[in-house]
Design an enzyme around this catalytic site. Sequence first.
Site, PDB file in Angstrom:
ATOM      1  CD  GLU A 116      34.331 -17.773  12.306  1.00  0.00           C
ATOM      2  OE1 GLU A 116      34.761 -16.687  12.727  1.00  0.00           O
ATOM      3  OE2 GLU A 116      33.123 -18.036  12.229  1.00  0.00           O
ATOM      4  CG  HIS A 244      31.557 -19.027  21.615  1.00  0.00           C
ATOM      5  ND1 HIS A 244      32.878 -19.341  21.830  1.00  0.00           N
ATOM      6  CD2 HIS A 244      31.486 -18.510  20.358  1.00  0.00           C
ATOM      7  CE1 HIS A 244      33.580 -19.023  20.749  1.00  0.00           C
ATOM      8  NE2 HIS A 244      32.758 -18.513  19.845  1.00  0.00           N
ATOM      9  NE  ARG A 290      30.552 -20.597  17.169  1.00  0.00           N
ATOM     10  CZ  ARG A 290      30.118 -19.372  16.944  1.00  0.00           C
ATOM     11  NH1 ARG A 290      28.872 -19.055  17.243  1.00  0.00           N
ATOM     12  NH2 ARG A 290      30.906 -18.458  16.428  1.00  0.00           N
ATOM     13  CG  HIS A 351      27.791 -17.267  21.474  1.00  0.00           C
ATOM     14  ND1 HIS A 351      28.389 -16.041  21.703  1.00  0.00           N
ATOM     15  CD2 HIS A 351      27.881 -17.479  20.137  1.00  0.00           C
ATOM     16  CE1 HIS A 351      28.831 -15.545  20.562  1.00  0.00           C
ATOM     17  NE2 HIS A 351      28.522 -16.393  19.586  1.00  0.00           N
ATOM     18  NE  ARG A 386      24.972 -18.342  15.765  1.00  0.00           N
ATOM     19  CZ  ARG A 386      26.190 -17.797  15.712  1.00  0.00           C
ATOM     20  NH1 ARG A 386      26.696 -17.442  14.549  1.00  0.00           N
ATOM     21  NH2 ARG A 386      26.889 -17.622  16.818  1.00  0.00           N
ATOM     22  CG  LEU A 392      27.158 -10.562  12.525  1.00  0.00           C
ATOM     23  CD1 LEU A 392      28.495  -9.842  12.364  1.00  0.00           C
ATOM     24  CD2 LEU A 392      26.212  -9.723  13.364  1.00  0.00           C
TER      25      LEU A 392
END
Length: 533
Positions: A116, A244, A290, A351, A386, A392
Amino acid sequence: MHNLYFDTLIIGSGLAGFTLALNLAGTQRVGVVTKLTLNDSASGWAQGGIAASLSDEDTPEKHVQDTLIAGAGLCDGSTVRFVAEHAPEAIKWLVEQGVEFSKDDNHDTGYHLTKEGGHSTRRIIHSGDATGKAVQQALIEKVRNCSNIVILEQHIAIDLITSDKIRGNTNKNPAGRRCLGAYVLDRGSGHVRTFKAQNTVLATGGASKVYLYTTNPDTATGDGIAMGWRAGCSVANMEFIQFHPTCLYHPHAKSFLISEAVRGEGGLLKLPNGECFMAAHDQRAELAPRDIVARAIDFEMKKRGLDCVYLDISHKPANFLQQHFPTIYAHCLKLGIDLTQEPIPVVPAAHYTCGGILTDRAGRSDLKNLYAIGETAHTGLHGANRLASNSLLECLVVARAAAQDINGQTSTAMPEIPDWDESRVTDADEEIVISHNWDELRRCMWSYVGIVRTTKRLQRAQHRIDLLREEINEFYTHFRVSSDLLELRNLVDTADLIVRSAMLRHESRGLHYSRDYPALLSQARDTVLQKSL
């Protein structure tokens, strides 16, 4: 059953709360409070996966460096290293709980790892494109079958109970303050219950619902951050709200996220004429972090007067897309968009809340016996932005560290706590005030405190928030509490923290971009707000 006692009271039912509960249940009586059901949390909406250095070509050090780069100078190095080094064992624990991740027999790990934005290698372990759902379902089964865990669904916390508010308390030293539990509204009966606990944990998720457009569920109303702040906890870096880049743009697609992994697997961002534009904004193009991608999309939309841009992965084989993104494929197809044949219309949306209650890496806040974990907390992992799929992971690692810390404590005597007093309030006469203020607040935040900010916009937002807070507090003082009123009260407090933090940062760093202060200061500093008691 009106009043209950727990060794540990956990407010929130996402991955952080479940992980903590399961790691405490062997030795403690644990209460889990959730305002809807165990199935309703932002964790369950996570699509991409969990970052961990699992393959032979990856190391925790590489994970650390990618996280530090994305965090734009504001990550806490020791926390980043702690989380990265404990990531593999956290994944192992999930597998032991019955979580099934996508397999790849040709890979040295035995699992399929994806890549990602911001990651230098493939390290995202996932379960198709619905990782959060798979993880939550496995842990929910464990939680429901554990006799030491008391589940309290349809309960919404009102406020924390602190020792200095107890009648007869003679210790006026702020350093001696401790958390004793929480007042909680039972949504079914309408009664307020008193829950006492040796330790209380805020695990309520983030605050993205403060914005008009968000990828988050309706539960993300900043409850834990607001409650912690009102109880006297320090709050850090609330100006860093991650937008996001790719939320599905469709009138019937409320809050549906198009995973980062789509770009990780080759998806291209395009203008309506088919032109790719990301390379003009960053050399990493679609794989930039992002904040950069979201600002690039916002720039192109405003420059050209567009309602959306397009994410195109139709050049990949149809069976590959259907296998790797079954949830996204099915949802888009239901809305008449075949991603194997055409691009997906997308827009940025609020987000993730990178700031929160200031804690150490074991989740300890600066109020004794109060912990904050997951998106509610600011551990220093995320810095100013982030890194994808670290959220998570933070839930897992910090919750397990908090469990170890809590298990090492000895119980202390608890004072008598008075019941909730509603003798001087009445039923609300006009509920329309709540819905009107809710809408006004979210539109104000979207218009004035979004992806690109100015001092004038922030001042306008602060003025409106001050007026709304006064009106909401008056309503709260005179009428019986309801879940809608409590969420609105938490949202306006959280919005105030975001705006105040943004006005204090006179630079552009990570997720905070100001037209009035476009440069980066030479020294990176956290924005820490402390409440006067």
